[in-house]
Scaffold this motif. Sequence first.
Motif, PDB file in Angstrom:
ATOM      1  N   LYS A  43       0.828  -1.208   0.000  1.00 36.07           N
ATOM      2  CA  LYS A  43       0.000   0.000   0.000  1.00 36.07           C
ATOM      3  C   LYS A  43       0.862   1.258   0.000  1.00 36.07           C
ATOM      4  O   LYS A  43       0.427   2.318  -0.458  1.00 36.07           O
ATOM      5  CB  LYS A  43      -0.918   0.014   1.233  1.00 36.07           C
ATOM      6  CG  LYS A  43      -2.048  -1.007   1.181  1.00 36.07           C
ATOM      7  CD  LYS A  43      -2.870  -0.939   2.462  1.00 36.07           C
ATOM      8  CE  LYS A  43      -3.978  -1.977   2.473  1.00 36.07           C
ATOM      9  NZ  LYS A  43      -4.755  -1.946   3.746  1.00 36.07           N
ATOM     10  N   LYS A  44       2.093   1.122   0.517  1.00 38.88           N
ATOM     11  CA  LYS A  44       2.949   2.290   0.720  1.00 38.88           C
ATOM     12  C   LYS A  44       3.970   2.499  -0.378  1.00 38.88           C
ATOM     13  O   LYS A  44       4.435   3.620  -0.597  1.00 38.88           O
ATOM     14  CB  LYS A  44       3.668   2.168   2.074  1.00 38.88           C
ATOM     15  CG  LYS A  44       2.725   2.118   3.268  1.00 38.88           C
ATOM     16  CD  LYS A  44       3.486   1.880   4.559  1.00 38.88           C
ATOM     17  CE  LYS A  44       2.554   1.791   5.757  1.00 38.88           C
ATOM     18  NZ  LYS A  44       3.281   1.492   7.014  1.00 38.88           N
ATOM     19  N   GLU A  45       4.379   1.423  -1.062  1.00 38.41           N
ATOM     20  CA  GLU A  45       5.412   1.586  -2.079  1.00 38.41           C
ATOM     21  C   GLU A  45       5.262   0.574  -3.208  1.00 38.41           C
ATOM     22  O   GLU A  45       4.647  -0.469  -3.046  1.00 38.41           O
ATOM     23  CB  GLU A  45       6.804   1.474  -1.464  1.00 38.41           C
ATOM     24  CG  GLU A  45       7.079   0.197  -0.700  1.00 38.41           C
ATOM     25  CD  GLU A  45       8.451   0.235  -0.047  1.00 38.41           C
ATOM     26  OE1 GLU A  45       9.457   0.347  -0.772  1.00 38.41           O
ATOM     27  OE2 GLU A  45       8.522   0.154   1.201  1.00 38.41           O
ATOM     28  N   MET A  46       5.847   0.935  -4.346  1.00 42.23           N
ATOM     29  CA  MET A  46       5.801   0.093  -5.527  1.00 42.23           C
ATOM     30  C   MET A  46       6.987  -0.866  -5.521  1.00 42.23           C
ATOM     31  O   MET A  46       8.098  -0.488  -5.155  1.00 42.23           O
ATOM     32  CB  MET A  46       5.862   0.955  -6.790  1.00 42.23           C
ATOM     33  CG  MET A  46       4.709   1.936  -6.929  1.00 42.23           C
ATOM     34  SD  MET A  46       3.149   1.114  -7.323  1.00 42.23           S
ATOM     35  CE  MET A  46       3.509   0.559  -8.993  1.00 42.23           C
ATOM     36  N   VAL A  47       6.740  -2.096  -5.914  1.00 40.10           N
ATOM     37  CA  VAL A  47       7.820  -3.060  -6.081  1.00 40.10           C
ATOM     38  C   VAL A  47       7.714  -3.668  -7.476  1.00 40.10           C
ATOM     39  O   VAL A  47       6.676  -3.570  -8.143  1.00 40.10           O
ATOM     40  CB  VAL A  47       7.776  -4.173  -5.005  1.00 40.10           C
ATOM     41  CG1 VAL A  47       7.878  -3.572  -3.613  1.00 40.10           C
ATOM     42  CG2 VAL A  47       6.532  -5.026  -5.143  1.00 40.10           C
ATOM     43  N   ASP A  48       8.784  -4.313  -7.929  1.00 40.87           N
ATOM     44  CA  ASP A  48       8.822  -4.897  -9.267  1.00 40.87           C
ATOM     45  C   ASP A  48       8.505  -6.389  -9.268  1.00 40.87           C
ATOM     46  O   ASP A  48       8.208  -6.960 -10.326  1.00 40.87           O
ATOM     47  CB  ASP A  48      10.202  -4.665  -9.886  1.00 40.87           C
ATOM     48  CG  ASP A  48      10.516  -3.187 -10.032  1.00 40.87           C
ATOM     49  OD1 ASP A  48       9.907  -2.541 -10.899  1.00 40.87           O
ATOM     50  OD2 ASP A  48      11.359  -2.678  -9.267  1.00 40.87           O
ATOM     51  N   GLU A  70      -6.306  -7.835  -6.523  1.00 46.01           N
ATOM     52  CA  GLU A  70      -7.450  -6.927  -6.531  1.00 46.01           C
ATOM     53  C   GLU A  70      -7.048  -5.514  -6.924  1.00 46.01           C
ATOM     54  O   GLU A  70      -7.880  -4.744  -7.430  1.00 46.01           O
ATOM     55  CB  GLU A  70      -8.107  -6.906  -5.145  1.00 46.01           C
ATOM     56  CG  GLU A  70      -8.792  -8.224  -4.783  1.00 46.01           C
ATOM     57  CD  GLU A  70      -9.362  -8.214  -3.371  1.00 46.01           C
ATOM     58  OE1 GLU A  70      -9.201  -7.181  -2.676  1.00 46.01           O
ATOM     59  OE2 GLU A  70      -9.949  -9.223  -2.949  1.00 46.01           O
ATOM     60  N   THR A  71      -5.768  -5.177  -6.724  1.00 41.26           N
ATOM     61  CA  THR A  71      -5.329  -3.806  -6.985  1.00 41.26           C
ATOM     62  C   THR A  71      -4.062  -3.699  -7.822  1.00 41.26           C
ATOM     63  O   THR A  71      -3.704  -2.598  -8.248  1.00 41.26           O
ATOM     64  CB  THR A  71      -5.092  -3.059  -5.665  1.00 41.26           C
ATOM     65  OG1 THR A  71      -4.110  -3.765  -4.896  1.00 41.26           O
ATOM     66  CG2 THR A  71      -6.370  -2.963  -4.854  1.00 41.26           C
ATOM     67  N   SER A  72      -3.359  -4.801  -8.050  1.00 34.63           N
ATOM     68  CA  SER A  72      -2.048  -4.711  -8.690  1.00 34.63           C
ATOM     69  C   SER A  72      -1.779  -5.894  -9.619  1.00 34.63           C
ATOM     70  O   SER A  72      -2.256  -7.010  -9.376  1.00 34.63           O
ATOM     71  CB  SER A  72      -0.953  -4.660  -7.611  1.00 34.63           C
ATOM     72  OG  SER A  72       0.341  -4.721  -8.183  1.00 34.63           O
TER      73      SER A  72
END
Length: 235
Positions: A43-48, A70-72
């Motif tokens: 929820k706080k940061e993007m990862v690859d 559900e979100t990514s």
Amino acid sequence: MKKEKILVVDDEWNMRQLLNIQLSSRFDIKEAGSGIEALDVLKKEMVDLVILDLMMPDLDGWQVCKKIRETSQVPILMLTARGDVKDKVQGFTVGADDYLVKPFNPEELLARSKALIRRSTLSSESNPQSEGIIEISELKIDQNQRQVFIKNDLLEVTPKEFDLIQLLVLNPRITFTRDMLLDHIWGIHGVLDIRTVDSHVKNVREKFRKNNLSFNPIKTVWGRGYKFQAPEEAQ
């Protein structure tokens, strides 16, 4: 050069440290000791890439994977000590992109991680030849949003199911063997079981059927593999 970021999710500290040692020279590693903590990190940061343990006490890997989806669309590599085909199929069904059984070879882990991130990066880059909407009868594919519709109703598909549908639709004259599909969609030829392809085809066909698509877009070419089938060919 900025390193790609991987979130390692495992309730065992020793396993997280092992993965950190094996991957930190190539990637920036973030850790989560539970499924709940992993969802909070995302929820706080993007990862690859997310490397996700299957057996965890609060939320298991299947539940976490489903929540992430559900979100990514971040690539998810499932880790488990269990190698049952049913477990793999369930993982792919809820949206996992790959599956690695413990104990694993560090070189294979690194290769799979690179391949998943590379394929995710390529699919998100602008490609003039594959942008836009594809409409075939009541089937619609939005390549920009990576969504599939039947009669304008959104069809819930996993990232790999979308890749399968898109690949076949964009190459209607090609019959893809199972090895070719593994290579194109998963990116590592000869590593995954070819039954992975069959399970994805089965799942996609079932979703088409349940949502009343009037034709079967995936034709089985006996002894060879699969190809796209247009509505007029399915009559």
